[in-house]
Design an enzyme around this catalytic site. Structure first.
Site, PDB file in Angstrom:
ATOM      1  CG  ASN A 198      -7.718   9.091  10.128  1.00 52.90           C
ATOM      2  OD1 ASN A 198      -7.630   8.960   8.917  1.00 52.90           O
ATOM      3  ND2 ASN A 198      -6.667   9.061  10.918  1.00 52.90           N
ATOM      4  CD  GLU A 240      -5.920   1.307   9.886  1.00 53.87           C
ATOM      5  OE1 GLU A 240      -5.168   0.459  10.380  1.00 53.87           O
ATOM      6  OE2 GLU A 240      -5.518   2.416   9.487  1.00 53.87           O
ATOM      7  CE  LYS A 296      -0.223   8.026  12.736  1.00 64.27           C
ATOM      8  NZ  LYS A 296      -0.073   9.047  11.694  1.00 64.27           N
ATOM      9  CG  ASN A 346      -4.229   8.122  13.339  1.00 64.49           C
ATOM     10  OD1 ASN A 346      -4.053   8.881  12.399  1.00 64.49           O
ATOM     11  ND2 ASN A 346      -3.374   7.160  13.633  1.00 64.49           N
ATOM     12  N   GLY A 395       0.829  -1.199   0.000  1.00 63.20           N
ATOM     13  CA  GLY A 395       0.000   0.000   0.000  1.00 63.20           C
ATOM     14  C   GLY A 395       0.865   1.251   0.000  1.00 63.20           C
ATOM     15  CG  ASN A 405      -5.889  15.859   7.051  1.00 67.45           C
ATOM     16  OD1 ASN A 405      -6.883  15.172   6.848  1.00 67.45           O
ATOM     17  ND2 ASN A 405      -4.666  15.348   7.056  1.00 67.45           N
ATOM     18  CG  ASN A 435      -3.232   4.645  11.687  1.00 70.94           C
ATOM     19  OD1 ASN A 435      -2.217   5.293  11.942  1.00 70.94           O
ATOM     20  ND2 ASN A 435      -3.851   4.743  10.525  1.00 70.94           N
ATOM     21  CB  ALA A 487       2.334   8.184   1.608  1.00 64.69           C
TER      22      ALA A 487
END
Length: 297
Positions: free
Chosen positions: A189, A260, A181, A185, A9, A199, A102, A127
């Site tokens: 997210n 996720e 993190k 997230n 990925g 964002n 994550n 990315a």
């Protein structure tokens, strides 16, 4: 070093591209077609500058040739780890593993692996995978690495990218880097999914910003880390530094993939329940994202 990367990925290709400039890289993919593309073409890295760079790598389907490496990065979604575990158990226990996921729900699985050395890492880069062999580097950040299991001196054996655009920073406490993190997230997210924005809009729109703050206050009652103001300001900084980026969760929704959300907000809600705390806003946001995910899939 002989470096293996499980997962083709965006993050797997990004790591392969930067580490491939100074190390021997093997990408392990789920599909044979992607492995063939990578073997024939290498990884095309799109970044600042007029020309793309192509880095030669080797590629194999997952499970092939995973026993003759110096370190293996596991760059798949957290929800893919249970299906990957049988392959991980075939990797010799002396080969260090580095997990890039994550959330924190995967730590329990890490305890069941026989490997002597295990790293955890968080990635701040932006990315996006263009196709099976192309990745665009949309925002420079850091890769934060800590030892989860094994000697604290293992960083001496960790592969470096030797490129200022891909810094790797080592930390003594894996929990703090994963927690920071996780909170970032958990805020960025899901809210980008609900509002369908990039964002930066989360801090530019005052109403979105209020929800961001409200969720942070609730989550902080469950994870009361040091320097509350600094943590929140760092999340605002991430939104500002990646203002034109589409979050990974919104990209998953747009592409009709599973998100996720369970590994991130689901994990936070489980910890809150164990601590006897009710996170009303977080629960609402979780249910909304689950609903959106079901509609899009």
């Amino acid at each position: 070093m002989r470096v293996g990367i499980i997962g083709g990925g965006s993050l797997g290709l990004l790591f392969g591209a930067y580490l491939g400039k100074s190390h021997e890289i093997t990408i392990f993919t789920r599909r044979e077609e992607q492995a063939q593309e990578l073997n024939e073409k290498g990884i095309r890295l799109q970044f600042q500058g007029p020309e793309d760079r192509v880095i030669k790598v080797k590629a194999e389907p997952i499970g092939n040739g995973m026993s003759d490496l110096d370190i293996i990065f596991i760059a798949v979604k957290q929800y893919d780890l249970p299906n990957l575990k049988p392959f991980l158990l075939t990797i010799p226990a002396n080969i260090p593993l580095c997990f890039i996921q994550n959330g924190m729900g995967h730590l329990e699985m890490l305890n069941s692996l026989p490997h002597a050395s295990i790293f955890t890492a968080t990635v701040e880069h932006g990315a996006k995978r263009g196709n099976d062999w192309t990745v665009s580097h949309n925002g420079i950040g850091r890769t934060n690495v800590a030892v989860y299991k094994g000697s604290l001196h293992l960083e001496d054996e960790f592969p470096q990218a030797l490129d200022p655009a891909f810094p790797i920073c080592f930390h003594k406490d894996y929990q703090s880097i994963l927690m920071n993190k996780l909170i970032a997230n958990a805020l960025i997210n899901p809210l980008t999914v609900i509002f369908c924005v990039k964002n930066g809009r989360l801090v530019e729109n005052p109403y979105y910003y209020e929800i961001l703050k409200l969720m942070f206050e609730e989550i902080y009652t469950v994870f009361p880390l040091d320097d509350k103001e600094s943590i929140f300001n760092s999340i605002v900084g991430i939104c500002e530094n990646t203002k034109n980026n589409t979050s990974s969760m919104l990209k998953d929704i747009q592409d009709g993939r599973k998100t996720e959300i369970d590994a991130i907000l689901g994990y936070i809600l489980k910890v809150a329940e164990r601590k006897g705390r009710k996170l009303t806003t977080v629960q609402m946001v979780y249910v909304m994202v689950k609903g959106i995910e079901q509609e899009r899939r």
